[in-house]
Design a protein around this motif. Sequence first.
Motif, PDB file in Angstrom:
ATOM      1  N   UNK A 201       0.843  -1.202   0.000  1.00  0.00           N
ATOM      2  CA  UNK A 201       0.000   0.000   0.000  1.00  0.00           C
ATOM      3  C   UNK A 201       0.879   1.253   0.000  1.00  0.00           C
ATOM      4  N   UNK A 202       1.967   1.223   0.767  1.00  0.00           N
ATOM      5  CA  UNK A 202       2.867   2.376   0.807  1.00  0.00           C
ATOM      6  C   UNK A 202       3.447   2.637  -0.584  1.00  0.00           C
ATOM      7  N   UNK A 203       3.841   1.566  -1.269  1.00  0.00           N
ATOM      8  CA  UNK A 203       4.439   1.735  -2.591  1.00  0.00           C
ATOM      9  C   UNK A 203       3.391   2.125  -3.628  1.00  0.00           C
ATOM     10  N   UNK A 204       2.192   1.672  -3.417  1.00  0.00           N
ATOM     11  CA  UNK A 204       1.098   2.000  -4.320  1.00  0.00           C
ATOM     12  C   UNK A 204       0.684   3.461  -4.132  1.00  0.00           C
ATOM     13  N   UNK A 205       0.551   3.858  -2.871  1.00  0.00           N
ATOM     14  CA  UNK A 205       0.090   5.218  -2.582  1.00  0.00           C
ATOM     15  C   UNK A 205       1.205   6.257  -2.651  1.00  0.00           C
ATOM     16  N   UNK A 206       2.459   5.791  -2.636  1.00  0.00           N
ATOM     17  CA  UNK A 206       3.563   6.727  -2.756  1.00  0.00           C
ATOM     18  C   UNK A 206       4.018   7.357  -1.457  1.00  0.00           C
ATOM     19  N   UNK A 207       3.633   6.783  -0.328  1.00  0.00           N
ATOM     20  CA  UNK A 207       4.129   7.306   0.955  1.00  0.00           C
ATOM     21  C   UNK A 207       3.887   6.282   2.054  1.00  0.00           C
ATOM     22  N   UNK A 208       4.658   6.421   3.144  1.00  0.00           N
ATOM     23  CA  UNK A 208       4.365   5.687   4.373  1.00  0.00           C
ATOM     24  C   UNK A 208       4.130   6.730   5.456  1.00  0.00           C
ATOM     25  N   UNK A 209       3.075   6.521   6.239  1.00  0.00           N
ATOM     26  CA  UNK A 209       2.774   7.488   7.288  1.00  0.00           C
ATOM     27  C   UNK A 209       2.545   6.732   8.582  1.00  0.00           C
ATOM     28  N   UNK A 210       3.017   7.283   9.694  1.00  0.00           N
ATOM     29  CA  UNK A 210       2.941   6.564  10.958  1.00  0.00           C
ATOM     30  C   UNK A 210       1.487   6.345  11.394  1.00  0.00           C
ATOM     31  N   UNK A 211       0.575   7.140  10.847  1.00  0.00           N
ATOM     32  CA  UNK A 211      -0.836   6.984  11.250  1.00  0.00           C
ATOM     33  C   UNK A 211      -1.657   6.150  10.285  1.00  0.00           C
ATOM     34  N   UNK A 212      -1.010   5.575   9.260  1.00  0.00           N
ATOM     35  CA  UNK A 212      -1.797   4.907   8.204  1.00  0.00           C
ATOM     36  C   UNK A 212      -2.443   3.596   8.655  1.00  0.00           C
ATOM     37  N   UNK A 213      -2.090   3.110   9.850  1.00  0.00           N
ATOM     38  CA  UNK A 213      -2.657   1.836  10.293  1.00  0.00           C
ATOM     39  C   UNK A 213      -3.866   1.971  11.201  1.00  0.00           C
TER      40      UNK A 213
END
Lengths: 335, 264
Positions: free
Chosen positions: A219-231
Amino acid sequence: MFISIFGAFESGIIYALMALGVYLSFRVLDFPDLTVDGSFVTGAATAAILIMNGQSPFVATIAAVIAGFLAGCITGILHTKGKINPLLSGILMMIALYSINLRIMGQSNIPLLGKTTIFTSITSAWENANLSAPFNSVVSALGIPGTPKTWAILFFSLIITLIIKFITDYFLKTEMGLAIRATGDNEKMIRSFSANTDILIIIGLGISNAFVALSGAMIAQHGGFADVGMGIGMIIIGLASVIIGEALFGTKTIARTTLAVIGGAVIYRIVVSLALRVDFLETGDMKLITAVIVIAALVTPKILDSQRERRRRLRKKAEVELAALEEGEKRNAAT
Amino acid sequence: MLQLNQVFLTFNEGTMDEKKALQDVHLDLKRGDFLTIIGSNGAGKSTLMNIISGSLVPDTGNVLIDGSPVTHLQEYKRAQLIGRVFQDPMAGTAPSMTIEENLAMAWSRNKKRGLKPGVSKKRKELFKEHLESLNLGLEDRLTAKVGLLSGGERQALSLLMATFTEPKILLLDEHTAALDPSRAELITSLTAEIVDKFQLTTLMVTHNMQQALDLGNRLIMMDKGQIIFDVDETEKQNLTIEKLLNEFQRIRGEKMASDKAVLG
Ligand SMILES: Nc1ncnc2c1ncn2[C@@H]1O[C@H](COP(=O)(O)OP(=O)(O)OP(=O)(O)O)[C@@H](O)[C@H]1O
Ligand SMILES: [Mg+2]
């Protein structure tokens, strides 16, 4: 419209990996594991930081899977060796992972735009071969307006998800898989057949969270970011997918159930994307929509069941009364 | 084969609920012995079974299987050597899994559980053969969920699962108590058959005195955590329910008298 449903389908297929993980813990092991909210981000964070530092996206994704596996194992150890109740073990791990994820990332958000991800290389190869064209022409032939940018991501994700599904199906029928299922079904019984249920729970939760982390990494690679709150709320989305899938597609066999879970994840995404198109709903309402969907999925089958039961009783009553009436008429005719 | 020496176990020691569940229990079984255990409710029969299986650890004393001490060996490890059937027909099987899957799990008792399919073609044949010996038609329902079976069918399956890997010791704790008389009869005769077939060293708890007399070559009676009466093979042959009850009254009386004497 088509584009947004297409997008929902695409991400649904990736989120389905997370849902399969939730299926393993909640259904197979009967362990309500809340680690998911944390391990999803752990997967995303691990993959993102490695990609940002120039690692190959495939290596980064595999590292994410391993990180998720370890997180799940720790939850299992907290429960089996520390004798902490399942819910609490998961919550503790989820909280701990929040800080760990921040440490992994070093910041609260890592953008991946312009980086090479597992999707970019595949997409460019796919587009060079012009493989999207036939699908797009089918779509236009059906008179649907708008064509998606690429079909590569959809098919690639579908292949990954199906591979994981088949591995899960196979695994749950192996000697170890049977013992893991029995641990969720009747722990005392499988222990009396010399299975180390502690280890089985630890391994089971490890695999479950490995799937969740894989989903997060993709999902991070698909959406183009990783965020600490994404879970946040991920566990509920996973549960929603499992419940919707089981209710709609059935649970007759394991292969059927895992397919149902994938279907549930996709349908959940589509419902959310449709709901967001309603004018007065906005992105911030996502969690509320999720809660409503889960409640509906939980309550609707029960309501349907009780209605069916009531109709059956009414029919039965009518039959009995009719029979009594006929009996009475016969007697009248006789006298 | 199985030896218990000076086993003591007290629950909730030092509290109001203190319960001396086992007091100075000795037991020595030879290979192939079939021991029936009788005694009133709360006598400590199930506790004895749990000590042998490893579900409970004695306060003092030790348990030996084949001469090697297993007192502190974890339950799941000891389970390689010990087959068990519980009183509750629900307890011995995994209800949401199929008959063949349940059998496969039981078959792995003394093997490493790896990543090979649990139910192979070869095993299926083997399971079928074993199920045929139960004469319940279960061999035609290999892929049925065990949760759909009746209590008697499940208990028969549990019995098969507990025994067909030929464990060193078989523990049966009132395994026919939850069944109707005809089913109980069936399970009892299956038990006798299977124990004989595999020559299993068996301990069976029962409240049915006739059953305790009919089956097995040894009998013990328990009361208040002690073995108060131990009958060997020859004595057991001409024992009757009446003699057993008389003996119980006599021992009880003696004991009461001696307790009185101690208490003054
Ligand atoms: N876990 C426990 N904690 C406290 N007391 C216990 C426990 N297990 C058993 N006891 C007590 O120990 C005594 C012996 O119990 P046990 O279950 O061995 O009896 P039993 O001979 O199997 O009786 P029954 O015929 O009713 O099954 C009983 O008084 C019981 O209340
Ligand atoms: Mg008992």
